[in-house]
Scaffold this active site. Structure first.
Site, PDB file in Angstrom:
ATOM      1  N   ASP A  77     -14.342  13.422  -3.243  1.00 44.84           N
ATOM      2  CA  ASP A  77     -14.468  14.721  -3.906  1.00 44.84           C
ATOM      3  C   ASP A  77     -15.619  14.628  -4.914  1.00 44.84           C
ATOM      4  O   ASP A  77     -16.295  13.592  -5.005  1.00 44.84           O
ATOM      5  CB  ASP A  77     -13.127  15.056  -4.609  1.00 44.84           C
TER       6      ASP A  77
ATOM      7  N   LYS B   4       0.839  -1.191   0.000  1.00 45.16           N
ATOM      8  CA  LYS B   4       0.000   0.000   0.000  1.00 45.16           C
ATOM      9  C   LYS B   4       0.872   1.239   0.000  1.00 45.16           C
ATOM     10  O   LYS B   4       1.771   1.379   0.839  1.00 45.16           O
ATOM     11  CB  LYS B   4      -0.882  -0.006   1.258  1.00 45.16           C
TER      12      LYS B   4
ATOM     13  N   LYS C 261      -7.705   7.408  -0.693  1.00 46.64           N
ATOM     14  CA  LYS C 261      -9.070   7.601  -0.173  1.00 46.64           C
ATOM     15  C   LYS C 261      -9.725   8.847  -0.759  1.00 46.64           C
ATOM     16  O   LYS C 261     -10.095   9.782  -0.038  1.00 46.64           O
ATOM     17  CB  LYS C 261      -9.062   7.679   1.355  1.00 46.64           C
TER      18      LYS C 261
ATOM     19  N   ASP D 149      -3.677   4.010  -1.790  1.00 50.47           N
ATOM     20  CA  ASP D 149      -4.752   4.258  -0.811  1.00 50.47           C
ATOM     21  C   ASP D 149      -4.807   5.745  -0.471  1.00 50.47           C
ATOM     22  O   ASP D 149      -4.413   6.166   0.615  1.00 50.47           O
ATOM     23  CB  ASP D 149      -4.480   3.400   0.436  1.00 50.47           C
TER      24      ASP D 149
ATOM     25  N   THR E 116     -11.729   1.802   9.964  1.00 56.43           N
ATOM     26  CA  THR E 116     -11.630   0.826  11.055  1.00 56.43           C
ATOM     27  C   THR E 116     -11.205   1.460  12.392  1.00 56.43           C
ATOM     28  O   THR E 116     -11.249   0.814  13.431  1.00 56.43           O
ATOM     29  CB  THR E 116     -10.648  -0.310  10.680  1.00 56.43           C
TER      30      THR E 116
ATOM     31  N   ARG F  43       1.569  -1.153  10.948  1.00 62.50           N
ATOM     32  CA  ARG F  43       2.515  -1.166  12.058  1.00 62.50           C
ATOM     33  C   ARG F  43       2.948  -2.541  12.563  1.00 62.50           C
ATOM     34  O   ARG F  43       4.122  -2.691  12.922  1.00 62.50           O
ATOM     35  CB  ARG F  43       1.975  -0.294  13.197  1.00 62.50           C
TER      36      ARG F  43
HETATM   37  O1  C5P Z   1      -0.712   0.299  11.123  1.00 57.12           O
HETATM   38  P1  C5P Z   1      -2.034  -0.304  10.791  1.00 57.12           P
HETATM   39  O2  C5P Z   1      -1.982  -1.807  10.592  1.00 57.12           O
HETATM   40  O3  C5P Z   1      -3.157   0.158  11.675  1.00 57.12           O
HETATM   41  O4  C5P Z   1      -2.329   0.280   9.340  1.00 57.12           O
HETATM   42  C1  C5P Z   1      -3.526   0.026   8.662  1.00 57.12           C
HETATM   43  C2  C5P Z   1      -3.378   0.577   7.296  1.00 57.12           C
HETATM   44  O5  C5P Z   1      -4.610   0.411   6.617  1.00 57.12           O
HETATM   45  C3  C5P Z   1      -3.063   2.072   7.292  1.00 57.12           C
HETATM   46  O6  C5P Z   1      -2.195   2.306   6.217  1.00 57.12           O
HETATM   47  C4  C5P Z   1      -4.406   2.731   7.077  1.00 57.12           C
HETATM   48  O7  C5P Z   1      -4.318   3.939   6.366  1.00 57.12           O
HETATM   49  C5  C5P Z   1      -5.132   1.670   6.245  1.00 57.12           C
HETATM   50  N1  C5P Z   1      -6.584   1.684   6.346  1.00 57.12           N
HETATM   51  C6  C5P Z   1      -7.257   1.575   7.537  1.00 57.12           C
HETATM   52  N2  C5P Z   1      -8.621   1.636   7.572  1.00 57.12           N
HETATM   53  C7  C5P Z   1      -9.313   1.768   6.457  1.00 57.12           C
HETATM   54  C8  C5P Z   1      -8.634   1.861   5.240  1.00 57.12           C
HETATM   55  C9  C5P Z   1      -7.258   1.803   5.205  1.00 57.12           C
HETATM   56  O8  C5P Z   1      -6.629   1.404   8.581  1.00 57.12           O
HETATM   57  N3  C5P Z   1     -10.627   1.760   6.497  1.00 57.12           N
END
Ligand code: C5P
Length: 234
Positions: free
Chosen positions: A65, A33, A62, A60, A115, A212
């Protein structure tokens, strides 16, 4: 059942840090991503870097617009050769439809409810139906307007699968391996909506997006390998 793929989020500030991760994950992770963190720092060079390492890119950004603006952003993303892009389904079906009708385009993945959101956050943002109902409504809108996938938590996936049939892929962030324990204090993902890779796979996720737990691991390759092993048991 098709297998669940791992998307590693390159949420770093530089090409150098991304390159280090790409080298560590080479040969095991296929999808990466590139999101707003890396893209605002390095722009399209970040996409090129993943391609040079043989990876596929989920861009990603998002998009949220008016339809014409989102459509032109997706046209530019197509020129970069990315595999998929995300757009907020709360931006309306027209923007999605305008992108879906493009002749040459990446896969379109619609964001339902982030999420990180809790019921309270969602209410404060003006959505009065609650998380489950809002995810269902937005997923239905995705299916009707030509999306290729919806982004939601694995917990909600089970409830919207029937509604979307087999047409849509499911992309699930908010993944925390059991080995990490529960979502820790200070983590922005909502613990109630977070799941392990195994749980996401069992729920029928086509992709999990993990940041992470890989990027901050002492050994990112080992962290990714452990997740891939969990996914393989689906
Ligand atoms: O670090 P972590 O595992 O929380 O990262 C989740 C990744 O998924 C991040 O890059 C975040 O921007 C992305 N994401 C998310 N929730 C969404 C869409 C994408 O956490 N609904």
């Amino acid at each position: 059942m098709s297998k669940t793929e791992l998307i590693a989020a390159l949420d770093t500030d530089s090409l150098k840090a991304s390159q280090a991760l790409l080298e560590k994950l080479k040969g095991s992770v296929k999808y990466f991503k590139v999101g707003s963190v890396l893209f605002t720092a390095e722009g399209p060079a970040a996409v090129d870097l993943v391609h040079k390492h043989g990876g596929k890119v989920f861009l990603d950004l998002k998009f949220h617009d008016i339809p014409n603006t989102v459509k032109h952003a997706v046209i530019n993303a197509a020129k970069m050769g990315v595999y998929s892009v995300s757009l907020h389904l709360s931006g309306g079906g027209e923007a999605l439809r305008a992108c879906a009708e493009l002749e040459r385009r990446p896969k379109l993945w619609g964001i339902t409810v982030l999420t990180s959101f809790s019921e309270y956050n969602l209410f404060r943002a003006g959505f009065r139906g609650g998380i489950d109902k809002t995810v269902k409504l937005l997923a239905a809108q995705a299916a009707e307007n030509g999306a290729d996938g919806v982004v939601c938590s694995p917990g909600e996936l089970i409830r919207i699968q029937g509604l979307c049939g087999h047409k849509l892929k499911f992309i699930t962030p908010g993944i925390r391996p059991a080995a990490c324990g529960a979502v820790s204090a200070g983590d922005d993902q909502n613990p109630k909506r977070s799941r392990t890779p195994r749980e996401a796979a069992a729920a029928g996720a086509d992709f999990i997006v993990v940041g992470r737990p890989i990027t901050a691991a002492t050994d990112p390759a080992a962290a990714a390998a452990a997740m891939l092993a969990e996914l393989a048991t689906r």
